[in-house]
Each structure stands twice: as C-alpha cells, then as structure tokens.
Design a protein around this motif. Sequence first.
Motif, mmCIF file in Angstrom:
data_model
loop_
_atom_site.group_PDB
_atom_site.id
_atom_site.type_symbol
_atom_site.label_atom_id
_atom_site.label_comp_id
_atom_site.label_asym_id
_atom_site.label_seq_id
_atom_site.Cartn_x
_atom_site.Cartn_y
_atom_site.Cartn_z
ATOM 1 N N THR A 213 -1.040 -9.284 -21.203
ATOM 2 C CA THR A 213 -1.312 -8.276 -22.465
ATOM 3 C C THR A 213 -0.197 -6.967 -21.895
ATOM 4 N N GLY A 214 0.734 -6.840 -21.342
ATOM 5 C CA GLY A 214 1.394 -6.181 -20.745
ATOM 6 C C GLY A 214 0.805 -4.905 -20.580
ATOM 7 N N GLU A 215 -0.767 -4.719 -20.229
ATOM 8 C CA GLU A 215 -1.420 -3.714 -20.142
ATOM 9 C C GLU A 215 -0.553 -2.837 -18.623
ATOM 10 N N TYR A 216 -0.879 -4.155 -17.846
ATOM 11 C CA TYR A 216 -0.456 -3.703 -16.245
ATOM 12 C C TYR A 216 1.391 -4.759 -15.802
ATOM 13 N N GLY A 217 1.935 -4.029 -15.028
ATOM 14 C CA GLY A 217 2.676 -5.074 -14.910
ATOM 15 C C GLY A 217 2.664 -5.550 -13.350
ATOM 16 N N ILE A 218 2.995 -6.706 -12.803
ATOM 17 C CA ILE A 218 3.340 -6.198 -11.242
ATOM 18 C C ILE A 218 4.636 -6.263 -10.760
ATOM 19 N N VAL A 219 3.709 -5.483 -9.996
ATOM 20 C CA VAL A 219 5.381 -4.650 -9.510
ATOM 21 C C VAL A 219 5.429 -5.005 -8.098
ATOM 22 N N GLY A 220 4.692 -6.219 -7.270
ATOM 23 C CA GLY A 220 4.413 -6.241 -6.147
ATOM 24 C C GLY A 220 4.237 -6.997 -5.792
ATOM 25 N N LEU B 43 0.700 -1.696 -0.259
ATOM 26 C CA LEU B 43 0.115 0.284 -0.122
ATOM 27 C C LEU B 43 0.873 1.190 0.060
ATOM 28 N N ALA B 44 2.218 1.326 0.281
ATOM 29 C CA ALA B 44 2.936 2.265 0.709
ATOM 30 C C ALA B 44 3.079 2.686 -0.623
ATOM 31 N N GLN B 45 3.791 1.893 -1.958
ATOM 32 C CA GLN B 45 3.528 2.209 -2.640
ATOM 33 C C GLN B 45 2.837 2.892 -3.591
ATOM 34 N N ILE B 46 1.494 3.324 -3.146
ATOM 35 C CA ILE B 46 0.590 3.888 -4.138
ATOM 36 C C ILE B 46 0.815 5.075 -3.906
ATOM 37 N N PRO B 47 1.341 6.242 -4.260
ATOM 38 C CA PRO B 47 1.363 7.598 -4.615
ATOM 39 C C PRO B 47 -0.374 7.975 -3.651
ATOM 40 N N PRO B 48 -0.660 9.144 -2.862
ATOM 41 C CA PRO B 48 -1.598 9.530 -2.328
ATOM 42 C C PRO B 48 -2.895 9.729 -3.153
ATOM 43 N N GLN B 49 -1.937 10.524 -4.995
ATOM 44 C CA GLN B 49 -3.395 11.064 -5.440
ATOM 45 C C GLN B 49 -3.455 10.676 -6.871
ATOM 46 N N ALA B 50 -3.331 8.985 -6.588
ATOM 47 C CA ALA B 50 -3.168 7.882 -7.338
ATOM 48 C C ALA B 50 -4.183 7.274 -8.095
ATOM 49 N N SER B 51 -4.280 7.531 -9.219
ATOM 50 C CA SER B 51 -5.869 6.590 -9.004
ATOM 51 C C SER B 51 -6.019 5.407 -9.179
ATOM 52 N N VAL B 52 -7.127 4.571 -8.477
ATOM 53 C CA VAL B 52 -6.815 3.130 -7.880
ATOM 54 C C VAL B 52 -7.724 1.875 -7.913
ATOM 55 N N SER B 53 -7.805 1.161 -8.210
ATOM 56 C CA SER B 53 -9.059 -0.030 -7.996
ATOM 57 C C SER B 53 -8.762 -0.846 -7.500
ATOM 58 N N ALA B 54 -8.965 -1.514 -6.106
ATOM 59 C CA ALA B 54 -8.529 -1.971 -5.207
ATOM 60 C C ALA B 54 -9.948 -3.629 -4.237
ATOM 61 N N THR B 55 -9.624 -4.426 -4.042
ATOM 62 C CA THR B 55 -10.466 -5.226 -3.145
ATOM 63 C C THR B 55 -11.105 -4.513 -2.288
ATOM 64 N N THR B 56 -13.000 -5.418 -1.970
ATOM 65 C CA THR B 56 -13.110 -4.518 -1.190
ATOM 66 C C THR B 56 -12.877 -4.211 0.085
ATOM 67 N N GLU C 57 10.864 -10.936 -9.891
ATOM 68 C CA GLU C 57 11.014 -11.614 -8.513
ATOM 69 C C GLU C 57 9.446 -11.873 -7.959
ATOM 70 N N ALA C 58 8.412 -10.894 -8.291
ATOM 71 C CA ALA C 58 7.177 -10.137 -7.999
ATOM 72 C C ALA C 58 6.083 -10.783 -9.017
ATOM 73 N N THR C 59 6.931 -11.476 -10.265
ATOM 74 C CA THR C 59 6.151 -12.193 -11.451
ATOM 75 C C THR C 59 6.351 -13.351 -10.517
ATOM 76 N N SER C 60 7.466 -13.934 -10.415
ATOM 77 C CA SER C 60 7.831 -15.909 -10.104
ATOM 78 C C SER C 60 6.988 -15.953 -8.620
ATOM 79 N N ALA C 61 6.842 -14.704 -7.545
ATOM 80 C CA ALA C 61 5.946 -15.371 -6.338
ATOM 81 C C ALA C 61 4.191 -15.407 -7.094
ATOM 82 N N TRP C 62 4.206 -14.068 -7.969
ATOM 83 C CA TRP C 62 2.314 -14.697 -8.395
ATOM 84 C C TRP C 62 2.129 -15.540 -8.846
#
Length: 532
Positions: free
Chosen positions: A496-503, A416-429, A520-525
């Motif tokens: 599709t490469g639209e989003y990258g897994i960063v964590g 969560l700390a990696q998401i900037p305060p003003q960034a747009s985001v979609s999250a689980t409930t 590393e994040a991709t392997s864990a996923w």
Amino acid sequence: MLLKWQKQPGTHLFLGGAIAFLLVGLILVLHRYYSFYATFDQGIFNQVFWNGIHGRFFQSSLSSSLSTNVVHAGEIPEVYYHRLGQHFTPALLVWLPLYALFPSPATLSVLQVALVTAAGIVLYFLARLYLEPLLAAMVGVSFYGAIAVVAPTLTNFHDISQIPLLTFGILLAMEKRKWWVFWLLAVLLLAVREDSGIGLFGVGAYMVLSRRFPRAGLATCILSFGYMLALTNLIMPLFSEDISKRFMMERFGQYATGEDASTVEIIWGIVSNPWRLLVELIAPFPGTFLYLLGQWLPLAFVPALSGTAWAIAGFPLLKLFLGQGESVLAITIRYAMSVVPGLFYGAILWWSMHPKVFKPKFQRFWIGCICLSLVITIAYNPNRTLYFLIPDSIQPWVHISLPRQWQHVNQMRSLLAQIPPQASVSATTHIVPHLSSRREILRLPGLQLRNDAREVIQVEYIIADLWQLQQYQVAFTGDRQQLQDIVKLIDRLFNTGEYGIVGFQDGVILLHKGVTSLPEATSAWLAFRQNL
C-alpha cells in the motif's frame, strides 16, 4: 569480628557459593540481554523505570497493550496508562535512583541477580542463629542451587525477585526482636506487588501458631490481609479495571459467576464450595506432587517434614494451586520464587531440632540433591538463557550457536541505530527491551497508540527480527504463527506504500512510515520473502 566470622567452618563454602552465583548469574543475564534474548517483560519494566526518571511514574505504553481495555474492549494503547492498575508495585521506587545513574535494561538484570544474591546472604545469617556454621552454609548453598531460585533469576527482571530478600530480612528481624526493622520491611514487602501480602500473612500465621509472638503475628495477619483487600478492591480499580476484569478472571475465573470478579467475590467462591477447593488443591495430582518435589529437592526434602515450612509457604502454595493456567505449576518461572522463603526458614528450624541427622552419609545425599537441582535447571534451559548450550528442540533440531547469534546481533545493531531515540516504534518481542527507553513503543503487530496529546497516531518505525522466528518456527507453532502474521502485515504495509523498507539485513527488516523504499533493501526483503 569480620575476621572471626571468616574463619568459622563453613564460611568459605557459603562465600564460594554466593560468589559463584553472583558471577555466573551476572554473566548469563547480561549475555542474555546483549545477545537479544531478553523479551517483552524486560521492556515493560525498563519503560516503567525510564518513565519514572522522567517524572511519569508507573506509566507504560507496553503495559497498556496488555490492559483489559485493549485486550477485551479493542481500545488503542495509551502512553499515559498507569501500570498500577495491573500490578501495584510502589517498591520499585526504591531502585529508581540506581536506574537514574545507569539508565539501561541491563541495569535491571544486574539488580535482579544482586537482590537474589543478597537474599542468600541474609538467609545464611538467619540460619546461623540456629545452626552450626557448616550446616548453615549448606542451607545457604542450597538456596543458590534451587530450581525456583536459579531459573527465575536468569529471566527478565521481575518484581518478585525482591520477595526473598525482604522476607528473610523480616524473619531475621523477628528472631532478633528488632521490631522497627520488622515493620519497616513488612511495609516494603507489601509494596512489592498486590499479592506479596500472602507470604507476609504466612509469617504472621506462623508467629501465632507457634505462640512465639502471637500479638505481633495477629497484627501481621490483619495488616497483610486488610491491605490486600483494600488495595485490590479500592485502590487499584482507581487506575484501571484490569484486576477484576483480566487478572482475577484469568487466574481464578473458575470461582467467579460473571465476566468480572473482585478478590472478595473470588474468596467467597472458593470457601463456599469446599469440594471444588479440595479438587483444585490436588489436581492435577502428578503435576502438583512433582512441583512440591522440585521445591523440596535442594533442601534434601526436609521442608516436607517441617510444620513451619507448611505454615509459612502454605499460603503462597495455596494461591498457586488454586489458580488455573500452565504457569501455576511451572517451577522455573517467577511465581515459584514466592514459595522459597517459607521452605528455607522451615528447614532451618527443623535442622535446629534434628542436628544429629547431619551425618556424612546425609551430607553426601544432600550434596547430590543440590547437584541434581542444578542439572534439572540447566536441562530446562530456563527462558532460553542457555540457548547456545542446550538445543531448544531435538526433533526437529533447533539450536543457534554463539558465533551465529552474535553475527546476527552485530548486523541488527546497524538497523537499530537508524531509529531516533524519541521516535515511536513497534518491534518484535526480543527487540522491544533494547528500544524501550522511550515514550512511544509497542510490540508487533501493534501499530497504533494514543500519545500525550490524546491523539491516535501510527508508529513511525517498524523493526522485526524475522530470522529468529524463522529458526524457531520449525518446532514451535507460536513462533510459526507469529512469523506468518508479521510477514502478512509487512506485505500489506509495503504494497500500500504506507511504509517504506529502509533496511534489511540478515532477516531483520526496518520500515519507516511515509517514505519511499530503498531498492537494495527491497530486493533483499523480496529474496528473503520468496525463500519463506
């Protein structure tokens, strides 16, 4: 005066109940929020308050995702959508200065417990007008032990939590003939939400039927009924069509003849078919009867014998019993709280006429009823607040221990700390409330929204707690379906490469739009994905 009040018999009993309710309630609601068990509605209200302190009153992209334009017409959620078209709640502005001092979703949880605790205090003073101290204290303690009070208090913040305090205040002002206070609180009660006037109408009906204050009662009925009609038919449609196309149809669609309906049309549909009205009132009979028993239980079933209780609480009950859906007869959710004030005031007046019934044998029975009410509430595990104590399922076994959940939370916070305060985001409930202090936020699987420039954009970040869904999906089909849908969505966006897994940590995945995935994040996923 204060010392004299403290020395009265029963005062310590009531104060003990009030303090226990406040402290235990605060501990549980704050733990629920900080351990990531608060859900979507907490995020909605927090975003409404957050937008409010930034001058964008009652706007919410989260509420927009529930609007009829999105749900039924397939339009894109808007950050400038005004929630007043769904629920007209100007009374929330009263608490905006408090939120401005402590801008956090946790503030709303604290506020809710404080409002309900204060309601019990006003109820005690109301009871003392008619009853001796010990009996009044029992009424107050009953309030803090009621299923319909405790369970809705331990959930997400909701506007109905204001209703008991304001209604008890109105009744106390009526008893003391403080009419300027009465009318001030009546206006505030109407401002809580579009249907809060139903309870006020019940108060007016009692004032007329009891012949105590017929003129003021008639004025109260006219004010409340006229306000609700004008609000739902003239004012709320100015913001959106949700009241007629979504909320009225979802709750009272069985009385409508078309695809939408106003409150006037629904009322006519109800009164024009008295046979259907009778059937709706009692069906399903076991559920309706058990609901009433649950409401009466903490007061030792006295409200069932009180005409005043039926007069005031009868109108909120009528609204619930005439509606459709599972929530109308669910005593552990917020709608049940609107019935409570009339039942307790009716019990006070009944006891004022039958004080001799308050004998040791009945006192023991009453205490047993309060204890049973609390046991039932705990067993229900309202809103999974007691998830660490009560298993959510026995067969198959679903239980998350306190150490395991907090271990999970600590790993999630680094993402969560990696998401900037003003960034747009979609999250689980369960993550939504913690990220809702921002302009642009959606709940997964939503990805697109319309920003302040009226442009459709795709969110920059996606974060999903798949571990929690994995724990519950073995017993709950909704969680299983949600898990499957989100995994498919992640697969598509990643491939599709639209989003990258960063964590990726402990079943929580973070994706960033337009970036390359971290190895590393991709392997864990992929390892987690294979186990699914």
